[in-house]
Design a protein around this motif. Structure first.
Motif, mmCIF file in Angstrom:
data_model
loop_
_atom_site.group_PDB
_atom_site.id
_atom_site.type_symbol
_atom_site.label_atom_id
_atom_site.label_comp_id
_atom_site.label_asym_id
_atom_site.label_seq_id
_atom_site.Cartn_x
_atom_site.Cartn_y
_atom_site.Cartn_z
ATOM 1 N N ILE A 1 0.557 -1.231 -0.046
ATOM 2 C CA ILE A 1 -0.051 -0.001 0.005
ATOM 3 C C ILE A 1 0.928 1.131 0.026
ATOM 4 O O ILE A 1 0.784 2.037 -0.824
ATOM 5 C CB ILE A 1 -0.935 0.012 0.992
ATOM 6 C CG1 ILE A 1 -2.021 -1.267 1.051
ATOM 7 C CG2 ILE A 1 -1.707 1.352 1.296
ATOM 8 C CD1 ILE A 1 -3.060 -1.434 2.128
ATOM 9 N N ASN B 1 2.346 -11.674 1.477
ATOM 10 C CA ASN B 1 1.651 -10.292 2.094
ATOM 11 C C ASN B 1 -0.019 -10.996 2.193
ATOM 12 O O ASN B 1 -0.332 -11.977 1.546
ATOM 13 C CB ASN B 1 1.883 -9.486 1.003
ATOM 14 C CG ASN B 1 1.481 -8.138 1.913
ATOM 15 O OD1 ASN B 1 1.011 -8.069 2.928
ATOM 16 N ND2 ASN B 1 1.759 -6.952 1.026
ATOM 17 N N ASP C 1 -4.220 -7.738 -0.080
ATOM 18 C CA ASP C 1 -5.037 -6.434 0.273
ATOM 19 C C ASP C 1 -6.035 -6.124 -0.812
ATOM 20 O O ASP C 1 -6.924 -5.427 -0.343
ATOM 21 C CB ASP C 1 -4.217 -5.380 0.499
ATOM 22 C CG ASP C 1 -3.263 -5.669 1.806
ATOM 23 O OD1 ASP C 1 -3.814 -5.835 2.707
ATOM 24 O OD2 ASP C 1 -1.942 -5.570 1.497
ATOM 25 N N ASN D 1 0.288 -6.922 9.281
ATOM 26 C CA ASN D 1 1.090 -8.049 8.886
ATOM 27 C C ASN D 1 2.067 -8.679 9.961
ATOM 28 O O ASN D 1 2.250 -9.546 9.927
ATOM 29 C CB ASN D 1 2.113 -7.706 7.805
ATOM 30 C CG ASN D 1 1.449 -7.772 6.704
ATOM 31 O OD1 ASN D 1 0.517 -7.935 6.282
ATOM 32 N ND2 ASN D 1 2.385 -7.327 5.487
HETATM 33 N N1 GLU Z 1 -0.302 -5.441 3.803
HETATM 34 C C1 GLU Z 1 -0.146 -4.247 3.988
HETATM 35 C C2 GLU Z 1 0.692 -3.900 2.418
HETATM 36 O O1 GLU Z 1 1.430 -4.634 2.216
HETATM 37 C C3 GLU Z 1 0.511 -3.875 5.333
HETATM 38 C C4 GLU Z 1 -0.083 -4.240 6.464
HETATM 39 C C5 GLU Z 1 0.935 -3.642 7.508
HETATM 40 O O2 GLU Z 1 1.342 -2.529 7.752
HETATM 41 O O3 GLU Z 1 1.043 -4.626 8.714
HETATM 42 O O4 GLU Z 1 0.716 -2.618 2.583
#
Ligand code: GLU
Length: 379
Positions: free
Chosen positions: A57, A138, A141, A153
């Protein structure tokens, strides 16, 4: 930490977004290169390495020009869709330089919580490891929404670690461990180096904070520690801010080490322990608490109250009269039938329900108790 990182057999390394991505300038290439050097060297010494990387993200929002403020769900998902391509690509090309293959795994909550999908995900990751590759994991999302997503995460990494039977989970963070008070506004705060058992005191030390780029604060890290350690995986929180953070840890950088439980649970109990959502709660009396501590099943006679609209086979939490959750398990009756037999003797079940169900409400093989029961601080 008693042992060197390289003495562990299977290690999950979780990377926080803020380590990998700078809001202003994007990806920190040098840092990633240094981390991949460390991973390559651990692999050389015989460790299986799995990476759980955040940053999709954070990377994607930069590319899409969504740099400021809080994003809407759809914007987050669009950002993840764009960012995940770069993220996976960077690991793949970076590891390739060391002759190591990377495999992208995107998991949703259901993949780790539903038994059939869990077994399937586990088989895929295991195969990648057998082939010498590094799984780069991951949350998916772009499709995970609302209640049915991890969102952070830290917990995802803990679930992955227990699913794959890892003996160490390393959370690379923007802080070097757990402090007895928030270090930002307390110069006296000191780092807790060693956590043999996660007591309520330890839980209370974890504030709430997270930064804009990362989802988890210390709170999700302590939940992750619970999931990991109760299932036989030790966990470390250490700073990933400087280059070569795994090498630094190997050489003794400061950290908090959470000890793994000594008698790890069976695969089924691991799965039960990792279930994050429950469909109901049952409140049990003192006699039942004592029986559960002695390894007995939960009988209807020991139950004082039922809450929730659950079905047979659902996960429910088990609580004391004070509302403290002491465990969870798979319930053997639907809510309607369960409500008719609580407080009653098992021998009466057939007469009440008109069929001979199980004599236990939650069988001991279908239940896990939190270590909190053995924790003097909670007595
Ligand atoms: N899954 C989200 C990403 O890859 C991040 C979640 C987190 O910051 O723990 O951007």
């Amino acid at each position: 930490m008693k042992n060197k990182v390289s003495s562990y057999r299977r290690i999950v390394v979780k990377i926080g977004s803020s380590l990998l991505v700078e809001q202003a300038s994007g990806l920190k290439h040098n840092w990633l290169r240094s981390l991949l050097e460390d991973i390559a060297s651990l692999k050389k010494s015989g460790c299986d390495i799995l990476v759980v990387s955040s940053g999709a993200i954070a990377l994607g929002r930069n590319v899409l020009g969504l740099s400021t403020g809080i994003l809407k769900l759809e914007e987050n998902q669009a950002a993840a869709a764009v960012g995940q391509i770069s993220l996976a690509g960077l690991f793949s090309s970076g590891l390739d330089r060391h002759g190591i293959r990377a495999g992208q795994i995107l998991l949703t909550y259901g993949d780790t919580e539903e038994r059939r999908r869990y077994l399937n995900a586990r088989a895929t990751v295991e195969t990648l490891l057998e082939l010498g590759a590094v799984p780069v994991i991951n949350e998916n999302d772009t499709v995970a929404t609302g209640e049915i997503r991890y969102g952070d995460n830290d917990r995802l990494a803990a679930r992955v670690a227990t699913m794959m039977g890892a003996d160490l989970l390393i959370l690379l963070s923007d802080i070097d461990g757990l402090y007895n008070a928030p270090p930002a506004d307390n110069p006296q705060a000191s780092l807790i180096g060693d956590v043999p058992v996660i007591t309520s005191k330890i839980e209370a030390m974890a504030g709430d904070a997270g930064t804009q780029l990362s989802r988890g604060g210390m709170k999700t890290k302590i939940i992750a520690a619970r999931i990991a350690t109760e299932n036989g995986t030790a966990m470390v929180i250490t700073s990933g801010k400087d280059n070569n953070p795994l090498k630094a840890l190997e050489e003794g950088a400061s950290h908090t080490y959470f000890h793994a439980r000594e008698n790890p649970r069976s695969a089924r109990k691991k799965w039960i322990a990792g279930q994050l959502q429950t469909k109901g709660q049952i409140t049990i009396d003192e006699g039942a608490i004592a029986a559960l501590k002695n390894g007995k099943s939960l009988l209807p006679a020991g139950v004082a109250k039922l809450e929730g609209d659950f079905c047979r086979g659902d996960m429910i939490s088990i609580a004391t009269h004070a509302g403290i959750v002491i465990g969870q398990g798979v319930i053997a009756f639907d809510a309607e039938d369960a409500s008719k037999i609580i407080g009653k003797r098992s021998a009466d079940i057939e007469g009440i329900l008109g069929y001979a169900g199980r004599s236990e409400l939650v069988h001991r093989d279908d239940m896990i108790l939190k270590e909190i029961l053995a924790d003097k601080d909670n007595a």
